[in-house]
Design an enzyme around this catalytic site. Sequence first.
Site, PDB file in Angstrom:
ATOM      1  N   LYS A 158       0.836  -1.202   0.000  1.00 50.77           N
ATOM      2  CA  LYS A 158       0.000   0.000   0.000  1.00 50.77           C
ATOM      3  C   LYS A 158       0.868   1.248   0.000  1.00 50.77           C
ATOM      4  CE  LYS A 158      -3.576  -0.227   2.852  1.00 50.77           C
ATOM      5  NZ  LYS A 158      -4.380  -0.456   4.081  1.00 50.77           N
ATOM      6  N   GLY A 164      -8.356   5.702  -1.619  1.00 50.66           N
ATOM      7  CA  GLY A 164      -9.264   5.390  -2.720  1.00 50.66           C
ATOM      8  C   GLY A 164      -8.883   4.160  -3.519  1.00 50.66           C
ATOM      9  N   GLU A 275     -10.929   3.825  10.011  1.00 45.37           N
ATOM     10  CA  GLU A 275     -11.247   2.620   9.252  1.00 45.37           C
ATOM     11  C   GLU A 275     -10.492   1.421   9.820  1.00 45.37           C
ATOM     12  OE1 GLU A 275     -10.907   3.216   5.070  1.00 45.37           O
ATOM     13  OE2 GLU A 275     -12.215   4.967   5.088  1.00 45.37           O
ATOM     14  N   ARG A 297     -11.596  13.808   6.947  1.00 45.55           N
ATOM     15  CA  ARG A 297     -12.552  14.593   6.165  1.00 45.55           C
ATOM     16  C   ARG A 297     -13.909  13.924   6.252  1.00 45.55           C
ATOM     17  NH1 ARG A 297     -13.173  10.924   2.137  1.00 45.55           N
ATOM     18  NH2 ARG A 297     -11.331   9.814   1.370  1.00 45.55           N
TER      19      ARG A 297
END
Length: 664
Positions: A158, A164, A275, A297
Amino acid sequence: MIKTLLIANRGEIARRVIRTAHRMGIRCIAVYSDADADALHVREADDAVHLGPAPAAESYLLADKIIEAAKATGADAIHPGYGFLSENAEFAEACAANDIIFVGPPAQAIRAMGLKDQAKTLMEDAGVPVTPGYHGENQDPAVLKQAADTIGYPLLIKAVAGGGGKGMRKVEAAEGFADALESCQREAAKSFGDDRVLIEKFITSPRHIEVQVFGDSHGRVVHMYERDCSLQRRHQKVIEEAPAPGMTPDVRAAMCSAAINAAKAVNYTGAGTVEFIVDGSGELREDGFYFMEMNTRLQVEHPVTEMITGLDLVELQLHVAAGGSVPLQDQISIRGHAMEARLYAEDPDAGFLPSTGPLDILRLPEEDAHTRIDTGVAEGGEVSLFYDPMIAKIITFDADREGAAYMMAYALDEVGVYPVKTNAGFMRRAVLDEDFLAGRVNTGFIEQRLETLVPAGLDLKGLGFAALASMIEAGEGDDVDPFAIADGWRLNAAPRLRNRFVVGEETVEVGLRLDGSDMRVSAADAELRINSVEGDFDAALYHFDAEAEDGPLSADVLRMDAGFLVSCRGDTRLYAFPHPEADADAAEAGGVIKAPMPGKVLAVNVKAGATVAKGDALVVLEAMKMEHALTAPRDGVIGELGAVAGAQVAEGDVLVMLADEAED
């Protein structure tokens, strides 16, 4: 109190912010690029400022121009929406330096959570569980490979600055690591200007569950419960819901507590999402979730939280940004169940390739107590290749999860879009899947069921309704004259009709047999019986309600110059009238590889005269911020090459000509 708000974004999120701000009596300023000069968010704002050309790097990402626009219009606050500059610490600092309120967290919180490797270290120190992996500074490929071998496969690479789904690769075995690393680093550098990566152990049957948190400047942080975002494709969320299926009070308490600890560790204010990757191999456990990242955000999927809590998160953002407080935790409760489906401009039948162009037809569900629609476009508008391909968010609510799922299916039934293709039918099949309805979800759900979610072959329902409309148009309908139909009619046989339609590049012969109110459709050695068909039509628009073996269905059929446009169960397809050259064109198509959408050629992997096999990647095209490999449709030899690395191409441009054998 904020009096004038500039929204540094576009599309549906800009409209979403404007809607709440206007209700609060706040004057709204929009910004726009050349491509958005007539966009809905521009029309609905009180004033608008032009930023520049269509590419985001020349418009929506120009922080200096946005600050200038805010000062010129007297804005005392800027709402960044999501994407673009929403998680840009330098932009937040620039707002503060110009005495403009940034509707978001402080720059230091954005920085702390912006790089995944540093965020994981911070979370470990705060006692938040993190996924086993490597997030060190040494980026030498040999060091990364050694770390990967130690962690074990499968694993995820990652981008440390990613988001996204970009800059992320799953690696199944050691031999695939080097290629995946190179690809990940290239995409990360291009998307984020930072090619550094981290490595995580891939969790078996992973679920993606996130917690909505909110902090204020008075030191209070609360949660607004969880959302499940497990239904993803290529790491992009497709369907989200709240609350998470299978959630227990103990697991919820542990997860929400961890999310609050994460936010407090960076003195967080405003809306944020923590998350977690969750072990979904069995029942949810208090020790079965791991911190993945924090989005500093508002999230795309925030409406499902609003639906179950009754809160307006944008209103709360503006309230907190102006110095107000968040509610007490015991004042926040949940009721019912909500789902959100992201209606994307993409073609599931073509591997989900982006679909850009004009929205000549855009039919979305009506809003009511059970259905909410957030969109940034209208019929007659356009899906631009420069921005995200989301057309709308469809949000449904009901007393329980099953009810919300069926409400979503009903809503997706009402979608009709043309000529842009969408994923509406694909999502309808997903929410009605037996395992989905039972709550058996994980991030591999879609990939594991592609054959049923994107069924191959002809859509007999659509063909049948096109043929029925053709029969009605010919004046046959309920009062069929068998002597007027040259179809091999026999005495005592039910009325029938044979038609030919072009579906994609294939010419299909469809048989239609009427038996009272029942209809039998046959094509390509397959047959479908549709019971109790009733029609309601006026001029060139036909509406049919019917009963099929798998439940009730409805269809809208629009007569167009080219053929019949059928919208049925979320799928909208044109069944075109054959052209005399259609068969020849279809036969030739197997040797022609065309650009399926406008884009930039990133790589050409073959040379003229090279022998290729079916499935070989010939050209890599970049469009809608993603890479797409165009593969050989059959074995053959490269004849002519029209693709040049670095060149911009239009939809339909011939990139490769494939021959059966090399020319002398």
